[in-house]
Design a protein around this motif. Structure first.
Motif, PDB file in Angstrom:
ATOM      1  N   ALA A 256     -44.728  -4.887 -64.348  1.00 45.64           N
ATOM      2  CA  ALA A 256     -44.722  -3.508 -63.855  1.00 45.64           C
ATOM      3  C   ALA A 256     -45.709  -3.350 -62.689  1.00 45.64           C
ATOM      4  N   LEU A 257     -46.863  -4.000 -62.788  1.00 49.50           N
ATOM      5  CA  LEU A 257     -47.844  -3.951 -61.701  1.00 49.50           C
ATOM      6  C   LEU A 257     -47.254  -4.502 -60.411  1.00 49.50           C
ATOM      7  N   TYR A 258     -46.620  -5.677 -60.488  1.00 47.60           N
ATOM      8  CA  TYR A 258     -46.048  -6.296 -59.286  1.00 47.60           C
ATOM      9  C   TYR A 258     -44.931  -5.434 -58.700  1.00 47.60           C
ATOM     10  N   ALA A 259     -44.154  -4.782 -59.584  1.00 39.57           N
ATOM     11  CA  ALA A 259     -43.049  -3.939 -59.104  1.00 39.57           C
ATOM     12  C   ALA A 259     -43.570  -2.661 -58.459  1.00 39.57           C
ATOM     13  N   ASP A 260     -44.602  -2.070 -59.048  1.00 45.46           N
ATOM     14  CA  ASP A 260     -45.125  -0.795 -58.549  1.00 45.46           C
ATOM     15  C   ASP A 260     -45.946  -0.967 -57.275  1.00 45.46           C
ATOM     16  N   ARG A 261     -46.537  -2.156 -57.117  1.00 47.19           N
ATOM     17  CA  ARG A 261     -47.414  -2.391 -55.956  1.00 47.19           C
ATOM     18  C   ARG A 261     -46.975  -3.672 -55.238  1.00 47.19           C
ATOM     19  N   PRO A 262     -45.924  -3.573 -54.420  1.00 50.73           N
ATOM     20  CA  PRO A 262     -45.383  -4.774 -53.759  1.00 50.73           C
ATOM     21  C   PRO A 262     -46.405  -5.513 -52.896  1.00 50.73           C
ATOM     22  N   GLY A 263     -47.405  -4.796 -52.395  1.00 52.98           N
ATOM     23  CA  GLY A 263     -48.406  -5.437 -51.546  1.00 52.98           C
ATOM     24  C   GLY A 263     -49.587  -5.994 -52.307  1.00 52.98           C
ATOM     25  N   PHE A 264     -49.519  -6.008 -53.638  1.00 52.87           N
ATOM     26  CA  PHE A 264     -50.649  -6.467 -54.446  1.00 52.87           C
ATOM     27  C   PHE A 264     -50.985  -7.926 -54.163  1.00 52.87           C
ATOM     28  N   ILE A 265     -49.966  -8.747 -53.897  1.00 50.97           N
ATOM     29  CA  ILE A 265     -50.162 -10.159 -53.557  1.00 50.97           C
ATOM     30  C   ILE A 265     -49.547 -10.404 -52.186  1.00 50.97           C
ATOM     31  N   GLN A 266     -50.319 -10.928 -51.281  1.00 49.82           N
ATOM     32  CA  GLN A 266     -49.837 -11.238 -49.936  1.00 49.82           C
ATOM     33  C   GLN A 266     -50.300 -12.626 -49.536  1.00 49.82           C
ATOM     34  N   PRO A 267     -49.512 -13.338 -48.708  1.00 49.60           N
ATOM     35  CA  PRO A 267     -48.225 -12.969 -48.106  1.00 49.60           C
ATOM     36  C   PRO A 267     -47.079 -13.026 -49.116  1.00 49.60           C
ATOM     37  N   ASP A 268     -45.885 -12.630 -48.674  1.00 51.32           N
ATOM     38  CA  ASP A 268     -44.734 -12.502 -49.566  1.00 51.32           C
ATOM     39  C   ASP A 268     -44.382 -13.806 -50.266  1.00 51.32           C
ATOM     40  N   TYR A 269     -44.520 -14.945 -49.576  1.00 52.78           N
ATOM     41  CA  TYR A 269     -44.106 -16.190 -50.221  1.00 52.78           C
ATOM     42  C   TYR A 269     -45.056 -16.564 -51.358  1.00 52.78           C
ATOM     43  N   ARG A 270     -46.311 -16.130 -51.280  1.00 54.57           N
ATOM     44  CA  ARG A 270     -47.221 -16.327 -52.411  1.00 54.57           C
ATOM     45  C   ARG A 270     -46.885 -15.338 -53.534  1.00 54.57           C
ATOM     46  N   ARG A 271     -46.494 -14.130 -53.165  1.00 50.35           N
ATOM     47  CA  ARG A 271     -46.059 -13.160 -54.165  1.00 50.35           C
ATOM     48  C   ARG A 271     -44.852 -13.707 -54.928  1.00 50.35           C
ATOM     49  N   ASN A 272     -43.905 -14.261 -54.203  1.00 48.20           N
ATOM     50  CA  ASN A 272     -42.716 -14.815 -54.850  1.00 48.20           C
ATOM     51  C   ASN A 272     -43.074 -15.976 -55.776  1.00 48.20           C
ATOM     52  N   GLU A 273     -44.069 -16.744 -55.379  1.00 52.11           N
ATOM     53  CA  GLU A 273     -44.549 -17.857 -56.201  1.00 52.11           C
ATOM     54  C   GLU A 273     -45.080 -17.339 -57.543  1.00 52.11           C
TER      55      GLU A 273
END
Length: 280
Positions: free
Chosen positions: A179-196
């Motif tokens: 839920a945290l990752y969904a509510d705050r898309p910018g919580f992890i950057q860059p996107d490819y690390r978020r996807n990881e």
């Protein structure tokens, strides 16, 4: 001015650098980036706090000190001033420098782990698996190179561990993290690390070992001092300890009163999982 009462406040951190060896170009790179961001915020008139420091516990430091003929504390006391000197030479303007060997940090970690204990989020179990001392982390078989070598520290073989440890119920927080990752898309950057991270979490979170029985260099679990708190539980809380004012009693309430939560953590890719999964 109380940072909690103003809208234009900004707090950020470098990693707490592991004090097993002298600082290097990677340490300088992240710290310079943090300093640039902090200077920019200050120029905007934003109340800004930059935290840095050193992570000083764990088996890697214990072994490094033994090889040099020092106690772990003596080893850290030799290494840490080199970080301080380098930041001075580079003109880094940090606001807080935390050492995880600080007694105030021990108090914060002990209080935090006791809360986990009281809430039922810690239980005793059997830990079996391959452990990389350099990473201070258990590794899946699929993550290892030929000859049971770590994929990060490729010249080091991992060690087989089979021991009773205390575990943290990370699996309990699967839905909250998603839920945290969904509510705050910018919580992890860059996107490819978020996807990881999303890929890792989607496979199902496993409870992780948060104590060591065969290690003296660290902070003991308050309810069972035979066990030492896992260095990555200890180290992440250094960010919190750094927020204490000099005259504050070292409690979680005092540490979190003004500057928490942080606006930004700058980290390296090798410690992504600890910061993007375990820390939140």
């Amino acid at each position: 001015m109380d940072p909690k009462t103003v809208s234009n406040r900004f707090s950020l951190t470098t990693p707490l650098y592991y004090a097993n060896a002298l600082p290097h170009i990677g340490s300088a790179y992240t710290t310079i980036a943090a300093d640039v961001m902090a200077r920019y915020q200050r120029l905007q008139g934003t109340l800004t706090l930059l935290v840095t420091g050193t992570d000083e516990h764990g088996q890697k430091i214990e072994r490094t000190a033994q090889e040099a003929g020092h106690s772990p504390q003596e080893h850290c006391d030799l290494i840490v001033p080199e970080f301080v000197t380098l930041w001075q030479q580079l003109g880094i303007r940090y606001d807080r420098f935390i050492r995880t060997t600080d007694p105030r940090h021990t108090a914060i970690v002990s209080e935090f782990v006791q809360r986990l204990w009281d809430s039922g989020d810690i239980y005793l179990g059997q830990q079996q698996g391959w452990y990389c001392v350099a990473c201070e982390e258990f590794k899946e078989e699929r993550d290892l190179l030929e000859g049971h070598r770590c994929s990060i520290h490729t010249n080091r073989q991992v060690e087989w561990r089979d021991e009773k440890n205390y575990f943290f119920r990370l699996s309990k927080y699967q839905s909250q993290l998603e839920a945290l990752y969904a509510d705050r898309p910018g919580f992890i950057q860059p996107d490819y690390r978020r996807n990881e991270v999303l890929s890792f979490v989607s496979q199902g979170l496993q409870d992780f070992s948060m104590s060591r029985i065969s290690l003296d260099w660290g902070i003991p679990i308050p309810a069972d001092p035979k066990h030492t708190i896992y260095v990555w539980v200890d180290a992440l809380l250094g960010y919190v300890t750094a927020l204490l004012e000099p005259d504050d009693e070292p409690t979680l309430e005092n540490a979190l009163a003004k500057w928490y939560p942080f606006n930004l953590h700058l980290i390296g890719k090798d410690i992504l999982r600890f910061h993007a999964v375990y820390w939140p």
